[in-house]
Scaffold this motif. Structure first.
Motif, mmCIF file in Angstrom:
data_model
loop_
_atom_site.group_PDB
_atom_site.id
_atom_site.type_symbol
_atom_site.label_atom_id
_atom_site.label_comp_id
_atom_site.label_asym_id
_atom_site.label_seq_id
_atom_site.Cartn_x
_atom_site.Cartn_y
_atom_site.Cartn_z
ATOM 1 N N LEU A 1 0.831 -1.205 0.000
ATOM 2 C CA LEU A 1 0.000 0.000 0.000
ATOM 3 C C LEU A 1 0.870 1.262 0.000
ATOM 4 O O LEU A 1 0.547 2.242 -0.683
ATOM 5 N N ALA A 2 1.982 1.228 0.759
ATOM 6 C CA ALA A 2 2.891 2.369 0.776
ATOM 7 C C ALA A 2 3.533 2.562 -0.594
ATOM 8 O O ALA A 2 3.692 3.696 -1.067
ATOM 9 N N SER A 3 3.874 1.456 -1.248
ATOM 10 C CA SER A 3 4.458 1.529 -2.587
ATOM 11 C C SER A 3 3.447 2.119 -3.567
ATOM 12 O O SER A 3 3.791 2.959 -4.404
ATOM 13 N N LYS A 4 2.216 1.682 -3.450
ATOM 14 C CA LYS A 4 1.149 2.179 -4.323
ATOM 15 C C LYS A 4 0.936 3.683 -4.118
ATOM 16 O O LYS A 4 0.645 4.414 -5.073
ATOM 17 N N ALA A 5 1.149 4.140 -2.862
ATOM 18 C CA ALA A 5 0.986 5.562 -2.554
ATOM 19 C C ALA A 5 2.209 6.377 -2.972
ATOM 20 O O ALA A 5 2.201 7.596 -2.850
ATOM 21 N N GLY A 6 3.263 5.709 -3.436
ATOM 22 C CA GLY A 6 4.448 6.412 -3.917
ATOM 23 C C GLY A 6 5.531 6.629 -2.888
ATOM 24 O O GLY A 6 6.447 7.423 -3.103
ATOM 25 N N ALA A 7 5.476 5.914 -1.764
ATOM 26 C CA ALA A 7 6.495 6.065 -0.725
ATOM 27 C C ALA A 7 7.836 5.526 -1.225
ATOM 28 O O ALA A 7 7.886 4.548 -1.975
ATOM 29 N N PRO A 8 8.943 6.161 -0.796
ATOM 30 C CA PRO A 8 10.263 5.656 -1.188
ATOM 31 C C PRO A 8 10.531 4.284 -0.566
ATOM 32 O O PRO A 8 9.883 3.886 0.406
ATOM 33 N N ILE A 9 11.511 3.585 -1.127
ATOM 34 C CA ILE A 9 11.803 2.205 -0.707
ATOM 35 C C ILE A 9 12.133 2.118 0.777
ATOM 36 O O ILE A 9 11.708 1.180 1.453
ATOM 37 N N TYR A 10 12.901 3.062 1.334
ATOM 38 C CA TYR A 10 13.264 2.982 2.747
ATOM 39 C C TYR A 10 12.026 3.103 3.633
ATOM 40 O O TYR A 10 11.930 2.467 4.678
ATOM 41 N N VAL A 11 11.048 3.876 3.226
ATOM 42 C CA VAL A 11 9.788 3.993 3.985
ATOM 43 C C VAL A 11 9.022 2.668 3.897
ATOM 44 O O VAL A 11 8.464 2.195 4.890
ATOM 45 N N GLN A 12 9.012 2.072 2.720
ATOM 46 C CA GLN A 12 8.335 0.784 2.547
ATOM 47 C C GLN A 12 8.965 -0.279 3.452
ATOM 48 O O GLN A 12 8.248 -1.054 4.099
ATOM 49 N N LEU A 13 10.310 -0.289 3.482
ATOM 50 C CA LEU A 13 11.008 -1.278 4.325
ATOM 51 C C LEU A 13 10.732 -1.038 5.803
ATOM 52 O O LEU A 13 10.534 -1.987 6.569
ATOM 53 N N VAL A 14 10.701 0.220 6.224
ATOM 54 C CA VAL A 14 10.404 0.543 7.623
ATOM 55 C C VAL A 14 8.974 0.127 7.961
ATOM 56 O O VAL A 14 8.717 -0.473 9.014
ATOM 57 N N ILE A 15 8.044 0.417 7.070
ATOM 58 C CA ILE A 15 6.647 0.015 7.284
ATOM 59 C C ILE A 15 6.539 -1.503 7.367
ATOM 60 O O ILE A 15 5.882 -2.047 8.263
ATOM 61 N N PHE A 16 7.210 -2.198 6.444
ATOM 62 C CA PHE A 16 7.209 -3.664 6.470
ATOM 63 C C PHE A 16 7.722 -4.177 7.809
ATOM 64 O O PHE A 16 7.108 -5.037 8.441
ATOM 65 N N ALA A 17 8.862 -3.642 8.260
ATOM 66 C CA ALA A 17 9.472 -4.104 9.510
ATOM 67 C C ALA A 17 8.600 -3.779 10.717
ATOM 68 O O ALA A 17 8.386 -4.634 11.591
ATOM 69 N N ILE A 18 8.078 -2.560 10.777
ATOM 70 C CA ILE A 18 7.273 -2.153 11.938
ATOM 71 C C ILE A 18 5.967 -2.937 12.006
ATOM 72 O O ILE A 18 5.586 -3.436 13.071
ATOM 73 N N VAL A 19 5.278 -3.062 10.888
ATOM 74 C CA VAL A 19 4.005 -3.795 10.890
ATOM 75 C C VAL A 19 4.235 -5.271 11.219
ATOM 76 O O VAL A 19 3.500 -5.855 12.023
ATOM 77 N N SER A 20 5.269 -5.872 10.637
ATOM 78 C CA SER A 20 5.561 -7.287 10.920
ATOM 79 C C SER A 20 5.893 -7.486 12.389
ATOM 80 O O SER A 20 5.377 -8.405 13.040
ATOM 81 N N ALA A 21 6.753 -6.622 12.938
ATOM 82 C CA ALA A 21 7.130 -6.724 14.352
ATOM 83 C C ALA A 21 5.922 -6.478 15.259
ATOM 84 O O ALA A 21 5.730 -7.197 16.251
#
Length: 149
Positions: A46-66
């Motif tokens: 969803l962050a990628s679809k919204a145009g977020a940069p890769i580092y934001v996507q990775l942070v979102i992935f890590a935070i949501v997973s954790a």
């Protein structure tokens, strides 16, 4: 396929493939091992679809997973806790039995009959032997062996 035409690290297609892989891994395992990453992948997609940069996507992935792991693990541990299935072997403790094979701990031999069933038996005291036909009392059950006196 059109969905994979723009496949690169951090793209919507990338996160979709990650999600599919995590779902397959989860389906192939008996325990919960990757379900949290499925949620992280969806949020990163969803962050990628919204145009977020890769580092934001990775942070979102890590935070949501954790966060999913931390928030759901205790609950799932309680819900999926394996129940001990009670057996009735403990009702044999204190009952009398008859020796059907000489009980000798040194030779690792011995059997008793109790409630119509034959049990491997060992003496409570190492040097104490019991001969065939003697009556004994079951004091404990250790694995598949009856401990007698």
């Amino acid at each position: 396929m059109a969905i994979f035409s723009n496949f690169y690290f951090g793209s919507v297609s990338f996160w979709l493939v990650c999600f599919i892989i995590f779902v397959i891994v989860e389906g192939l395992t008996a325990g919960l091992v990757s379900i949290w990453f499925c949620f992280g992948s969806i949020c990163a997609m969803l962050a990628s679809k919204a145009g977020a940069p890769i580092y934001v996507q990775l942070v979102i992935f890590a935070i949501v997973s954790a966060a999913m792991f931390i928030l759901t693990k205790p609950f799932l541990k309680r819900v999926l806790k394996q129940k001990n299935i009670p057996t009735n072997f403990d009702r044999l403790i204190g009952q009398s039995a008859i020796v059907t094979e000489k009980i000798d701990n040194m030779l690792e031999t011995g059997a008793i009959k109790c409630d119509g069933k034959i049990w491997t038996a060992r003496s409570e005291k190492t040097g104490k032997c019991f001969d065939v036909g003697e009556f004994v009392t079951i004091t404990a059950i250790e694995g598949v062996k009856a401990i007698v006196k």
